[in-house]
Design a protein around this motif. Structure first.
Motif, short mmCIF file in Angstrom:
data_model
loop_
_atom_site.label_atom_id
_atom_site.label_comp_id
_atom_site.label_asym_id
_atom_site.label_seq_id
_atom_site.Cartn_x
_atom_site.Cartn_y
_atom_site.Cartn_z
N THR A 45 -6.81 -7.83 -3.46
CA THR A 45 -7.60 -9.02 -3.07
C THR A 45 -7.18 -9.50 -1.68
OG1 THR A 45 -7.54 -9.67 -5.39
CG2 THR A 45 -8.30 -11.32 -3.81
N VAL A 46 -5.88 -9.66 -1.50
CA VAL A 46 -5.38 -10.18 -0.22
C VAL A 46 -5.74 -9.22 0.92
CG1 VAL A 46 -3.30 -10.76 1.10
CG2 VAL A 46 -3.52 -11.50 -1.29
N VAL A 47 -5.52 -7.91 0.69
CA VAL A 47 -5.78 -6.92 1.75
C VAL A 47 -7.26 -6.93 2.11
CG1 VAL A 47 -5.86 -4.45 2.26
CG2 VAL A 47 -3.80 -5.45 1.27
N ARG A 48 -8.13 -7.01 1.09
CA ARG A 48 -9.57 -7.03 1.38
C ARG A 48 -9.91 -8.20 2.29
NH1 ARG A 48 -11.58 -8.28 -3.21
NH2 ARG A 48 -10.75 -6.36 -4.17
N ARG A 49 -9.34 -9.37 1.95
CA ARG A 49 -9.62 -10.55 2.78
C ARG A 49 -9.10 -10.35 4.21
NH1 ARG A 49 -8.22 -13.96 -0.50
NH2 ARG A 49 -10.07 -15.15 -1.10
N LEU A 50 -7.93 -9.76 4.35
CA LEU A 50 -7.36 -9.54 5.68
C LEU A 50 -8.21 -8.58 6.50
CD1 LEU A 50 -3.57 -9.29 4.74
CD2 LEU A 50 -4.71 -11.18 5.94
N ILE A 51 -8.77 -7.57 5.82
CA ILE A 51 -9.64 -6.62 6.52
C ILE A 51 -10.93 -7.32 6.93
CG2 ILE A 51 -11.05 -4.54 6.22
CD1 ILE A 51 -8.75 -3.42 4.47
N ASP A 52 -11.50 -8.13 6.01
CA ASP A 52 -12.72 -8.88 6.33
C ASP A 52 -12.51 -9.78 7.54
OD1 ASP A 52 -13.80 -7.64 4.15
OD2 ASP A 52 -13.68 -9.40 2.82
N GLU A 53 -11.32 -10.40 7.61
CA GLU A 53 -11.03 -11.30 8.73
C GLU A 53 -10.67 -10.55 10.01
OE1 GLU A 53 -8.02 -14.10 7.53
OE2 GLU A 53 -9.20 -14.83 5.82
N GLY A 54 -10.63 -9.21 9.91
CA GLY A 54 -10.35 -8.40 11.10
C GLY A 54 -8.89 -8.38 11.50
N LEU A 55 -8.03 -8.89 10.64
CA LEU A 55 -6.60 -8.96 10.99
C LEU A 55 -5.88 -7.65 10.68
CD1 LEU A 55 -5.91 -12.54 9.56
CD2 LEU A 55 -5.93 -11.89 11.97
N VAL A 56 -6.43 -6.88 9.73
CA VAL A 56 -5.77 -5.64 9.29
C VAL A 56 -6.77 -4.49 9.35
CG1 VAL A 56 -4.81 -4.48 7.25
CG2 VAL A 56 -4.02 -6.78 7.88
N LEU A 57 -6.27 -3.30 9.69
CA LEU A 57 -7.08 -2.09 9.77
C LEU A 57 -6.57 -1.04 8.80
CD1 LEU A 57 -7.20 -1.58 13.64
CD2 LEU A 57 -9.08 -2.42 12.19
N GLU A 58 -7.48 -0.21 8.26
CA GLU A 58 -7.04 0.99 7.53
C GLU A 58 -6.92 2.10 8.55
OE1 GLU A 58 -9.99 1.50 4.44
OE2 GLU A 58 -8.68 0.40 3.04
N THR A 59 -5.77 2.80 8.57
CA THR A 59 -5.53 3.82 9.60
C THR A 59 -5.00 5.08 8.95
OG1 THR A 59 -3.25 3.12 9.91
CG2 THR A 59 -4.92 2.06 11.30
N GLY A 60 -5.92 6.02 8.67
CA GLY A 60 -5.51 7.33 8.16
C GLY A 60 -4.80 7.25 6.83
N LYS A 68 -2.41 11.39 -5.05
CA LYS A 68 -3.47 11.13 -4.09
C LYS A 68 -2.85 10.54 -2.83
CE LYS A 68 -7.29 7.81 -4.04
NZ LYS A 68 -6.44 6.61 -3.99
N ARG A 69 -3.32 11.03 -1.65
CA ARG A 69 -2.75 10.54 -0.39
C ARG A 69 -3.19 9.10 -0.18
NH1 ARG A 69 -4.70 13.92 3.95
NH2 ARG A 69 -3.05 13.07 5.26
N ARG A 70 -2.25 8.25 0.28
CA ARG A 70 -2.47 6.82 0.32
C ARG A 70 -2.99 6.34 1.68
NH1 ARG A 70 3.46 5.80 -2.37
NH2 ARG A 70 2.84 6.11 -4.53
N VAL A 71 -3.97 5.43 1.64
CA VAL A 71 -4.50 4.84 2.87
C VAL A 71 -3.42 3.93 3.46
CG1 VAL A 71 -6.26 3.34 3.85
CG2 VAL A 71 -6.85 4.92 1.99
N LEU A 72 -3.21 4.08 4.75
CA LEU A 72 -2.22 3.23 5.42
C LEU A 72 -2.90 2.03 6.06
CD1 LEU A 72 0.09 5.90 7.08
CD2 LEU A 72 0.54 4.49 5.06
N LEU A 73 -2.20 0.91 6.03
CA LEU A 73 -2.69 -0.33 6.64
C LEU A 73 -1.81 -0.69 7.83
CD1 LEU A 73 -2.94 -2.20 3.25
CD2 LEU A 73 -4.89 -1.31 4.55
N GLN A 74 -2.41 -1.30 8.83
CA GLN A 74 -1.61 -1.85 9.92
C GLN A 74 -2.32 -3.08 10.48
OE1 GLN A 74 -1.59 1.22 13.12
NE2 GLN A 74 -2.91 -0.22 14.21
N LEU A 75 -1.56 -3.91 11.19
CA LEU A 75 -2.18 -5.07 11.83
C LEU A 75 -3.20 -4.56 12.84
CD1 LEU A 75 0.61 -7.69 12.73
CD2 LEU A 75 -0.90 -7.60 10.74
#
Lengths: 425, 425
Positions: A45-60, A68-75
């Motif tokens: 929930t929190v990560v989805r909100r952060l992505i919606d607000e453009g604060l966090v990106l999914e990167t590879g 299963k290989r895990r999606v990485l998050l970064q600011l």
């Protein structure tokens, strides 16, 4: 649970998750679950909100660890920016940082000197605009300005200013800068901001009880308890420059007697050097050579001479260091510190002389030494820590939205800088 | 939300509700909703659990305010008890408090003196049993013992003891007392416990940044930030007795130089009185009249003479007060205090001499005085505050169950006394 409690929980979990991502660089959702102790549901929930607000990106994706290989998050570092401004008599330092707290641009300009506050503020606003333009950041991505000045502070502006900045007493500089820039301005004192800068640049903090002992033109300390800046009742905690190390000592400009700043601060060092005419000529003190005397320039000149091994210069700095070491011991015994970082422009030029003397004093004299030692370090960013901390104040106020009222002692709230001024709409 | 997060929330809401009930005396569920900001659902769940555990009682109904008359809640004061033990060279003070922190019994017995630690601990265990028996409390309602000693502390026991208690250095007194009493023992230093005692007795705390300046045989400070005891990295915060107010001053037993305790503590006051033979005879110092000299007894004798207006006695205490006032200013400037309470046995007998001098120093010299004043008070329970604080430590550890890990800086956790020792099963 009430709405208030829910937003509180949300604000704290959002802030916790963002801070873990910031510190980790890149991290998976599973990594966040392990690091925060939140459930998968909360994290997603929190990560989805952060992505919606453009604060966090999914990167590879992370390397496969069997499953299963895990999606990485970064600011999303370029999603927000903050400006830090360190105003002092000798110079004004400006930094622009991205959301990660990395400095993307830095300029230093002429200090407040004897100029009228209103003129200086107009110049600061222009220099802030120039900094943002130069980097080509869209203005609407700039969250605000963290303005850092010598303490003590009160809403609004400085109170009981040092002699060199007397004109600023009671001048509403944060309100004036908010009007001129059209940005929210957070005001805090140099030592507290320096401590926050050290925390963001990894110098102090975490779960430790740490302090940044700051020496610019004046002396102060910023206190970080378990990663949170401690500001005291009125945002003026850590004024160790005006703690007494000689009850019968000389009177200080603050009105008290025997303050370590009066006995051993940069102005006292320069005065001692000036009293030795041969030394004053040799190191080329201002006022003897140039027109306007500058404590900062003269302290740097004495420090250079000491580092060259000039015995008189070295003796003057070592005397200063012994007094400052005593103030450091007092601070360590009062706070039961485990980390003390020496930072600020003056330690940037003379830290090599002060560090061993402060270390020795704490090794021999720290009261709880039977329980643990105090780790004394010299900052890696001593000159710019206050400005970086100013920007970090702004970023924290984004990471932990203001007035969400986390359940922390109010004068410990990471969300609340000393003073916040919004430009009038 | 994860199980961990849920128990965390529960622990903090349970603790918050209990503390509101304790402070209010009697309060309705609606009152709790207003006071805590929790929803009715949360309050009714927490209150039901507290009633099931026997910690809270329903007691009659409030006056009608038009609508349905509300059931009032109060702590079940007789449901739990705690013991506080203040161990010092001159005397050992024992208090038994109920769940509300009210003292139901208090005794003072012979101090540690020169007796062997093991013998003293055996005597303490017997005196604890006698206290509980005398009041007729069922032993299984006694939560534990809060043991309070001079600092610095380390797990387990005292470290770097004052000269009068050298035998206790490295003696595992908390473990020994846990074995002898069969009760959990929480160990903390006298100044921190005194601050907690002041907080529970309403002297300091709330949302303020307050300190209890403690003077028994030694000098220390307990720090309370937003109602939470601040203990520092190793439970040794607030050791202001060993902060320096004269960098070139005499060496202190702690190994450092110019400590305020060495310059102005009770032992220094007594030494100054002893040096004036006429004064020593007049006030009847121990060692001149009786066999075993006692700093506490002699300090009390000098204080009585000063209160009678004996000029030499008054001059000696006023000199001490001026140094202690400087240490108080240093503490206030470091922590940005808004309240300072003078407490402990020595202020109990001499507070009237010290209070005006400390007040004057802070009125004139507090650095952030342009922002606010520091409210300096004399404790109403200066002699017993440390023992009361010891009992309060035990009650807090019940109100906030240990190791529930509330999301607070760990060294600020109200749930964690400096050291906890369980008796071996």
């Amino acid at each position: 649970m009430s709405g208030q409690a829910r937003t509180t929980l949300h604000a704290s979990s959002k802030a916790a998750v963002l801070d873990v991502i910031r510190a980790a660089g890149t991290i998976s959702r599973v990594g966040l679950i392990n690091a925060t102790g939140f459930t998968g549901a909360t994290i997603s929930t929190v990560v989805r909100r952060l992505i919606d607000e453009g604060l966090v990106l999914e990167t590879g994706r992370a390397e496969s660890t069997g499953g299963k290989r895990r999606v990485l998050l970064q600011l999303n570092h370029a999603s927000r920016y903050a400006i830090g401004v360190h105003l002092d008599h000798a110079g004004i330092t400006y930094v622009l940082t991205n959301l990660g707290g990395a400095v993307v641009a830095r300029i230093t300009r002429q200090g407040a000197g004897t100029e009228e506050p209103a003129r200086v503020v107009t110049r600061m606003a222009a220099e802030v605009r120039a900094l943002v333009d130069r980097v080509g950041v869209e203005p609407d991505r700039v969250l605000g300005v963290g303005l850092v000045t010598p303490g003590p502070l009160r809403a609004s502006g400085m109170a009981l200013t040092p002699p060199s900045m007397r004109k600023w007493e009671d001048y509403p500089l944060d309100r004036a800068l908010a009007e001129e820039t059209g940005l929210p301005v957070l005001l805090d004192n140099d030592a507290t901001a320096a401590a926050l800068g050290e925390h963001w640049s990894g110098g102090v903090g975490g779960t430790s009880t740490s302090a940044a002992l700051y020496m610019g033109t004046g002396i102060g300390a910023g206190l970080v308890i378990g990663g949170i800046t401690y500001r005291g009742t009125s945002g003026n905690a850590g004024e160790v420059g005006h703690t007494c190390v000689d009850a019968l000592g000389p009177e200080c400009w603050c009105g008290a007697r025997g303050c370590v700043e009066a006995l051993a601060g940069p102005a006292a060092v320069v005065a001692a050097a000036r009293a030795d005419q041969a030394l004053a000529r040799m190191v080329g003190l201002t006022g003897t050579k140039r027109a306007r005397p500058s404590v900062a320039a003269d302290f740097a000149a004495v420090s250079r001479a000491a580092r060259r091994g000039e015995p008189q210069a070295l003796a003057i700095l070592e005397r200063s260091a012994r007094y400052i070491a005593v103030a450091a011991r007092n601070l360590a015994n009062t706070m039961d510190l485990d980390v003390l970082v020496l930072t600020g422009p003056s330690f940037a030029v003379a830290g090599s002389v002060y560090l061993p003397i402060v270390r020795d004093e704490l090794d021999r004299g720290f009261f709880a030494r039977a329980a643990h030692q105090v780790d004394v370090r010299l900052s890696r960013s001593a000159a710019t820590a206050p400005a970086i901390g100013g920007a970090a104040m702004v970023l924290q106020s984004e990471l932990v939205p203001l007035h969400e009222g986390m359940r922390l002692p109010e004068n410990l709230s990471a969300a609340e800088p000393a003073f916040l001024t919004q430009p009038s709409a």
